[in-house]
Design a protein around this motif. Structure first.
Motif, PDB file in Angstrom:
ATOM      1  N   UNK A  52      12.143  -6.747  -4.457  1.00 21.67           N
ATOM      2  CA  UNK A  52      13.165  -5.894  -5.067  1.00 21.67           C
ATOM      3  C   UNK A  52      12.517  -4.874  -6.004  1.00 21.67           C
ATOM      4  N   UNK A  53      11.602  -5.325  -6.847  1.00 22.65           N
ATOM      5  CA  UNK A  53      10.904  -4.413  -7.771  1.00 22.65           C
ATOM      6  C   UNK A  53      10.094  -3.375  -6.999  1.00 22.65           C
ATOM      7  N   UNK A  54       9.462  -3.801  -5.890  1.00 23.27           N
ATOM      8  CA  UNK A  54       8.704  -2.874  -5.056  1.00 23.27           C
ATOM      9  C   UNK A  54       9.626  -1.782  -4.509  1.00 23.27           C
ATOM     10  N   UNK A  55      10.764  -2.189  -3.968  1.00 22.79           N
ATOM     11  CA  UNK A  55      11.689  -1.219  -3.368  1.00 22.79           C
ATOM     12  C   UNK A  55      12.255  -0.270  -4.426  1.00 22.79           C
ATOM     13  N   UNK A  56      12.539  -0.765  -5.637  1.00 29.72           N
ATOM     14  CA  UNK A  56      12.992   0.108  -6.727  1.00 29.72           C
ATOM     15  C   UNK A  56      11.939   1.175  -7.038  1.00 29.72           C
ATOM     16  N   UNK A  57      10.688   0.743  -7.164  1.00 33.15           N
ATOM     17  CA  UNK A  57       9.594   1.661  -7.495  1.00 33.15           C
ATOM     18  C   UNK A  57       9.412   2.718  -6.412  1.00 33.15           C
ATOM     19  N   UNK A  58       9.348   2.272  -5.168  1.00 36.11           N
ATOM     20  CA  UNK A  58       9.099   3.173  -4.048  1.00 36.11           C
ATOM     21  C   UNK A  58      10.168   4.246  -3.960  1.00 36.11           C
ATOM     22  N   UNK A  59      11.410   3.848  -4.068  1.00 38.35           N
ATOM     23  CA  UNK A  59      12.513   4.796  -3.939  1.00 38.35           C
ATOM     24  C   UNK A  59      12.585   5.738  -5.140  1.00 38.35           C
ATOM     25  N   UNK A  64       0.871  -1.163   0.000  1.00 35.63           N
ATOM     26  CA  UNK A  64       0.000   0.000   0.000  1.00 35.63           C
ATOM     27  C   UNK A  64       0.908   1.212   0.000  1.00 35.63           C
ATOM     28  N   UNK A  65       0.831   1.995  -1.059  1.00 36.38           N
ATOM     29  CA  UNK A  65       1.580   3.238  -1.106  1.00 36.38           C
ATOM     30  C   UNK A  65       0.948   4.131  -0.052  1.00 36.38           C
ATOM     31  N   UNK A  66       1.741   4.809   0.729  1.00 34.62           N
ATOM     32  CA  UNK A  66       1.300   5.394   1.991  1.00 34.62           C
ATOM     33  C   UNK A  66      -0.130   5.905   1.962  1.00 34.62           C
ATOM     34  N   UNK A  67      -1.019   5.152   2.575  1.00 32.97           N
ATOM     35  CA  UNK A  67      -2.443   5.429   2.731  1.00 32.97           C
ATOM     36  C   UNK A  67      -3.128   5.783   1.413  1.00 32.97           C
ATOM     37  N   UNK A  68      -2.653   5.177   0.326  1.00 30.80           N
ATOM     38  CA  UNK A  68      -3.262   5.402  -0.980  1.00 30.80           C
ATOM     39  C   UNK A  68      -3.592   4.052  -1.609  1.00 30.80           C
ATOM     40  N   UNK A  71       9.653   8.087  -5.069  1.00 29.44           N
ATOM     41  CA  UNK A  71       9.481   8.784  -3.790  1.00 29.44           C
ATOM     42  C   UNK A  71       8.070   8.595  -3.240  1.00 29.44           C
ATOM     43  N   UNK A  72       7.615   7.342  -3.252  1.00 26.51           N
ATOM     44  CA  UNK A  72       6.279   6.990  -2.773  1.00 26.51           C
ATOM     45  C   UNK A  72       6.399   5.854  -1.750  1.00 26.51           C
ATOM     46  N   UNK A  73       6.712   6.172  -0.503  1.00 29.65           N
ATOM     47  CA  UNK A  73       6.910   5.127   0.501  1.00 29.65           C
ATOM     48  C   UNK A  73       5.643   4.321   0.760  1.00 29.65           C
ATOM     49  N   UNK A  74       5.850   3.085   1.198  1.00 26.92           N
ATOM     50  CA  UNK A  74       4.710   2.230   1.523  1.00 26.92           C
ATOM     51  C   UNK A  74       4.340   2.395   2.990  1.00 26.92           C
ATOM     52  N   UNK A  75       3.078   2.121   3.291  1.00 25.81           N
ATOM     53  CA  UNK A  75       2.649   2.091   4.688  1.00 25.81           C
ATOM     54  C   UNK A  75       2.440   0.655   5.114  1.00 25.81           C
ATOM     55  N   UNK A  76       2.452  -0.262   4.150  1.00 26.18           N
ATOM     56  CA  UNK A  76       2.165  -1.657   4.442  1.00 26.18           C
ATOM     57  C   UNK A  76       2.600  -2.493   3.256  1.00 26.18           C
ATOM     58  N   UNK A  77       3.166  -3.673   3.515  1.00 28.88           N
ATOM     59  CA  UNK A  77       3.358  -4.632   2.440  1.00 28.88           C
ATOM     60  C   UNK A  77       3.266  -6.039   2.998  1.00 28.88           C
TER      61      UNK A  77
END
Length: 144
Positions: free
Chosen positions: A117-124, A104-108, A127-133
């Motif tokens: 790995x793909x998730x962490x690449x995307x988030x960084x 979950x991209x932070x509360x979205x 610049x869209x941190x996750x609130x949950x995975x």
């Protein structure tokens, strides 16, 4: 915002009951640490490095939650950094394997990634941190 936090907490609790294997490892530690620290939704991006990878967090409290989870699972400590120093290390080469995670991209929105790995690449990079995975594909998005 408080309703979304409660909803995220409830969904996390349901997943931990349905998928008891998640209680072990990074996901379980992340959940326990998140409950311990009770972070706000205030947005003030914080950057940190570990294992030659840049990580971005919604705020300093969520960095503390991640530090707690990493300590509890024996992972290396995150070293707080700046965006300018950290961002060039956002992307790591990922294995071409399908081991899905739901974030979950932070509360979205909820997004299924082919692997962590793909998730962490995307988030960084975005610049869209996750609130949950969690491990596995996203089943559905909660009604908010």
């Amino acid at each position: 915002m408080h309703g979304m936090s409660s909803l995220t907490f409830a969904l996390t609790l349901v997943l931990l009951i349905v998928y008891p294997g998640c209680v072990q490892g990074q996901e379980g530690n992340l959940f326990r640490c998140n409950v311990q620290y009770k972070c706000s939704a205030e947005k003030e991006l914080v950057w940190a490095m570990a294992d030659e990878r840049c990580h971005v967090f919604h705020n300093r409290c969520l960095l503390t939650v991640e530090q707690c989870a990493r300590r509890n699972s024996g992972q290396s400590e995150l070293i707080e950094s700046t965006k300018e120093i950290c961002k060039p290390s956002c992307v790591k080469k990922c294995l071409d394997s399908y081991d899905p995670v739901c974030a979950q991209i932070f509360q979205e929105e909820y997004i299924t990634f082919s692997n962590e790995c793909e998730m962490r690449n995307y988030i960084c990079t975005n610049e869209r941190p996750y609130s949950y995975f969690a491990i596995g594909e996203c089943v559905e998005q909660p009604v908010g």
